[in-house]
Design a protein around this motif. Structure first.
Motif, PDB file in Angstrom:
ATOM      1  N   THR A  90      -3.795   3.070   0.103  1.00 39.69           N
ATOM      2  CA  THR A  90      -4.284   2.907  -1.255  1.00 39.69           C
ATOM      3  C   THR A  90      -3.391   1.976  -2.043  1.00 39.69           C
ATOM      4  OG1 THR A  90      -4.836   4.054  -3.320  1.00 39.69           O
ATOM      5  CG2 THR A  90      -2.990   4.930  -2.047  1.00 39.69           C
ATOM      6  N   THR A  91      -4.011   1.238  -2.970  1.00 41.37           N
ATOM      7  CA  THR A  91      -3.252   0.399  -3.894  1.00 41.37           C
ATOM      8  C   THR A  91      -3.361   0.944  -5.303  1.00 41.37           C
ATOM      9  OG1 THR A  91      -5.169  -1.051  -4.197  1.00 41.37           O
ATOM     10  CG2 THR A  91      -3.556  -1.699  -2.518  1.00 41.37           C
ATOM     11  N   ILE A  92      -3.846   2.172  -5.431  1.00 42.49           N
ATOM     12  CA  ILE A  92      -4.099   2.737  -6.754  1.00 42.49           C
ATOM     13  C   ILE A  92      -2.796   2.821  -7.551  1.00 42.49           C
ATOM     14  CG2 ILE A  92      -3.759   5.159  -6.118  1.00 42.49           C
ATOM     15  CD1 ILE A  92      -6.278   5.753  -7.837  1.00 42.49           C
ATOM     16  N   THR A  93      -2.879   2.488  -8.821  1.00 45.01           N
ATOM     17  CA  THR A  93      -1.740   2.613  -9.721  1.00 45.01           C
ATOM     18  C   THR A  93      -2.218   3.203 -11.038  1.00 45.01           C
ATOM     19  OG1 THR A  93      -2.061   0.355 -10.509  1.00 45.01           O
ATOM     20  CG2 THR A  93      -0.473   0.670  -8.718  1.00 45.01           C
ATOM     21  N   PRO A  94      -1.379   3.946 -11.752  1.00 49.69           N
ATOM     22  CA  PRO A  94      -0.069   4.394 -11.289  1.00 49.69           C
ATOM     23  C   PRO A  94      -0.203   5.509 -10.262  1.00 49.69           C
ATOM     24  CG  PRO A  94      -0.590   5.430 -13.373  1.00 49.69           C
ATOM     25  CD  PRO A  94      -1.725   4.473 -13.084  1.00 49.69           C
ATOM     26  N   ILE A  95       0.817   5.681  -9.476  1.00 52.35           N
ATOM     27  CA  ILE A  95       0.827   6.782  -8.526  1.00 52.35           C
ATOM     28  C   ILE A  95       1.302   8.031  -9.244  1.00 52.35           C
ATOM     29  CG2 ILE A  95       1.900   7.718  -6.462  1.00 52.35           C
ATOM     30  CD1 ILE A  95       1.985   4.947  -5.315  1.00 52.35           C
ATOM     31  N   ALA A 120      -1.790  13.553  -9.077  1.00 51.18           N
ATOM     32  CA  ALA A 120      -3.253  13.657  -9.082  1.00 51.18           C
ATOM     33  C   ALA A 120      -3.902  12.541  -8.294  1.00 51.18           C
ATOM     34  CB  ALA A 120      -3.771  13.669 -10.524  1.00 51.18           C
ATOM     35  N   THR A 121      -3.378  11.334  -8.394  1.00 49.55           N
ATOM     36  CA  THR A 121      -4.011  10.208  -7.710  1.00 49.55           C
ATOM     37  C   THR A 121      -3.646  10.166  -6.236  1.00 49.55           C
ATOM     38  OG1 THR A 121      -2.189   8.715  -8.332  1.00 49.55           O
ATOM     39  CG2 THR A 121      -4.094   8.820  -9.802  1.00 49.55           C
ATOM     40  N   ILE A 122      -2.433  10.557  -5.895  1.00 49.74           N
ATOM     41  CA  ILE A 122      -1.981  10.397  -4.515  1.00 49.74           C
ATOM     42  C   ILE A 122      -2.599  11.443  -3.597  1.00 49.74           C
ATOM     43  CG2 ILE A 122       0.101  11.855  -4.423  1.00 49.74           C
ATOM     44  CD1 ILE A 122      -0.108   8.186  -3.259  1.00 49.74           C
ATOM     45  N   ILE A 123      -3.025  12.578  -4.146  1.00 50.46           N
ATOM     46  CA  ILE A 123      -3.602  13.618  -3.296  1.00 50.46           C
ATOM     47  C   ILE A 123      -5.125  13.517  -3.211  1.00 50.46           C
ATOM     48  CG2 ILE A 123      -1.709  15.180  -3.876  1.00 50.46           C
ATOM     49  CD1 ILE A 123      -3.698  16.783  -5.550  1.00 50.46           C
ATOM     50  N   ASP A 124      -5.725  12.619  -3.969  1.00 46.13           N
ATOM     51  CA  ASP A 124      -7.181  12.502  -4.022  1.00 46.13           C
ATOM     52  C   ASP A 124      -7.669  11.505  -2.978  1.00 46.13           C
ATOM     53  OD1 ASP A 124      -9.582  11.661  -6.671  1.00 46.13           O
ATOM     54  OD2 ASP A 124      -9.841  12.335  -4.609  1.00 46.13           O
ATOM     55  N   PRO A 125      -8.411  11.960  -1.973  1.00 49.51           N
ATOM     56  CA  PRO A 125      -8.887  11.027  -0.938  1.00 49.51           C
ATOM     57  C   PRO A 125      -9.803   9.939  -1.499  1.00 49.51           C
ATOM     58  CG  PRO A 125      -9.958  13.165  -0.719  1.00 49.51           C
ATOM     59  CD  PRO A 125      -8.859  13.331  -1.718  1.00 49.51           C
ATOM     60  N   GLU A 126     -10.419  10.184  -2.632  1.00 45.58           N
ATOM     61  CA  GLU A 126     -11.311   9.182  -3.216  1.00 45.58           C
ATOM     62  C   GLU A 126     -10.565   7.928  -3.634  1.00 45.58           C
ATOM     63  OE1 GLU A 126     -14.645   9.332  -3.404  1.00 45.58           O
ATOM     64  OE2 GLU A 126     -14.527  11.228  -2.303  1.00 45.58           O
ATOM     65  N   GLY A 127      -9.265   8.037  -3.814  1.00 42.83           N
ATOM     66  CA  GLY A 127      -8.491   6.883  -4.242  1.00 42.83           C
ATOM     67  C   GLY A 127      -8.036   5.976  -3.116  1.00 42.83           C
ATOM     68  N   TYR A 128      -8.318   6.359  -1.887  1.00 41.62           N
ATOM     69  CA  TYR A 128      -7.866   5.581  -0.737  1.00 41.62           C
ATOM     70  C   TYR A 128      -9.002   4.696  -0.246  1.00 41.62           C
ATOM     71  CZ  TYR A 128      -3.667   8.443  -0.562  1.00 41.62           C
ATOM     72  OH  TYR A 128      -2.485   9.047  -0.877  1.00 41.62           O
ATOM     73  N   ALA A 129      -8.709   3.409  -0.122  1.00 39.95           N
ATOM     74  CA  ALA A 129      -9.742   2.443   0.241  1.00 39.95           C
ATOM     75  C   ALA A 129      -9.898   2.273   1.749  1.00 39.95           C
ATOM     76  CB  ALA A 129      -9.418   1.096  -0.386  1.00 39.95           C
ATOM     77  N   TYR A 130      -8.849   2.528   2.482  1.00 34.34           N
ATOM     78  CA  TYR A 130      -8.875   2.253   3.915  1.00 34.34           C
ATOM     79  C   TYR A 130      -8.471   3.501   4.692  1.00 34.34           C
ATOM     80  CZ  TYR A 130      -8.874  -2.441   2.031  1.00 34.34           C
ATOM     81  OH  TYR A 130      -9.182  -3.555   1.307  1.00 34.34           O
ATOM     82  N   TRP A 131      -9.205   3.724   5.798  1.00 38.08           N
ATOM     83  CA  TRP A 131      -8.994   4.920   6.609  1.00 38.08           C
ATOM     84  C   TRP A 131      -8.961   4.571   8.091  1.00 38.08           C
ATOM     85  CZ3 TRP A 131      -8.415   9.877   4.641  1.00 38.08           C
ATOM     86  CH2 TRP A 131      -8.622  10.016   3.262  1.00 38.08           C
ATOM     87  N   TYR A 139       0.813  -1.203   0.000  1.00 35.45           N
ATOM     88  CA  TYR A 139       0.000   0.000   0.000  1.00 35.45           C
ATOM     89  C   TYR A 139       0.851   1.258   0.000  1.00 35.45           C
ATOM     90  CZ  TYR A 139      -3.933  -2.993   1.283  1.00 35.45           C
ATOM     91  OH  TYR A 139      -4.902  -3.951   1.289  1.00 35.45           O
ATOM     92  N   ALA A 140       0.450   2.207  -0.808  1.00 38.24           N
ATOM     93  CA  ALA A 140       0.925   3.572  -0.617  1.00 38.24           C
ATOM     94  C   ALA A 140       0.109   4.146   0.542  1.00 38.24           C
ATOM     95  CB  ALA A 140       0.716   4.397  -1.875  1.00 38.24           C
ATOM     96  N   MET A 141       0.744   4.949   1.368  1.00 42.64           N
ATOM     97  CA  MET A 141       0.090   5.465   2.567  1.00 42.64           C
ATOM     98  C   MET A 141       0.021   6.986   2.524  1.00 42.64           C
ATOM     99  SD  MET A 141      -0.528   2.664   4.167  1.00 42.64           S
ATOM    100  CE  MET A 141      -1.069   3.346   5.746  1.00 42.64           C
ATOM    101  N   GLY A 142      -1.081   7.495   3.005  1.00 40.89           N
ATOM    102  CA  GLY A 142      -1.241   8.944   2.999  1.00 40.89           C
ATOM    103  C   GLY A 142      -1.748   9.469   4.325  1.00 40.89           C
ATOM    104  N   TRP A 143      -1.495  10.746   4.533  1.00 38.20           N
ATOM    105  CA  TRP A 143      -2.067  11.477   5.673  1.00 38.20           C
ATOM    106  C   TRP A 143      -2.932  12.597   5.109  1.00 38.20           C
ATOM    107  CZ3 TRP A 143      -2.068  10.259  10.716  1.00 38.20           C
ATOM    108  CH2 TRP A 143      -1.111   9.355  11.195  1.00 38.20           C
ATOM    109  N   PHE A 144      -4.113  12.694   5.642  1.00 40.65           N
ATOM    110  CA  PHE A 144      -5.043  13.764   5.304  1.00 40.65           C
ATOM    111  C   PHE A 144      -5.464  14.446   6.603  1.00 40.65           C
ATOM    112  CE2 PHE A 144      -6.020  12.940   0.818  1.00 40.65           C
ATOM    113  CZ  PHE A 144      -5.425  11.698   0.659  1.00 40.65           C
TER     114      PHE A 144
END
Length: 128
Positions: free
Chosen positions: A99-104, A107-118, A32-37
């Motif tokens: 998120t497992t969204i690809t490609p990173i 645009a995709t990494i900053i969009d919360p809609e692309g993250y499946a788990y919170w 997973y790519a990981m993000g903080w919002f």
């Protein structure tokens, strides 16, 4: 599937530092790519920082660049956000996401809609 639990929030004075951490369950953390919002009262959830599955790429919102650092520990299955030179406008609930969204891309990494788990979020309050 992965479960995320944040910790480490709290109250700090402006100019101070705080670290928040996110513990991930499951054996597929490294996929997973990981993000903080973060979300402040009355505002939309906004991107803060993200790190690729390999840890080789890191992304930051302009508002935190140079002050915040994201990192991940594969042995502990954690992703951390070190926050320095905190400002009152950094006050918000901070959420960890995976998120497992690809490609990173940016645009995709900053969009919360692309993250499946919170995670459930942790409060960070910066007093002036």
């Amino acid at each position: 599937q992965v479960q995320l639990v944040e910790s480490g929030g709290g109250l700090v004075q402006a100019g101070g530092s705080l670290s928040v951490s996110c513990a991930a369950s499951g054996r597929t953390f490294s996929r997973y790519a990981m993000g903080w919002f973060r979300q402040a009262p009355g505002k939309e959830r906004e991107f803060v920082a993200a790190i690729s599955w390999s840890g080789g790429n890191r992304y930051y919102a302009d508002s935190v660049k140079g002050r915040f650092t994201i990192s991940r520990d594969y042995a502990k299955n954690t992703v951390n956000l070190q926050m320095n030179s905190l400002k009152p406008e950094d006050t918000a609930v901070y959420y960890c996401a995976a998120t497992t969204i690809t490609p990173i891309t940016i645009a995709t990494i900053i969009d919360p809609e692309g993250y499946a788990y919170w995670g459930q979020g942790t409060q960070v309050t910066v007093s002036s």
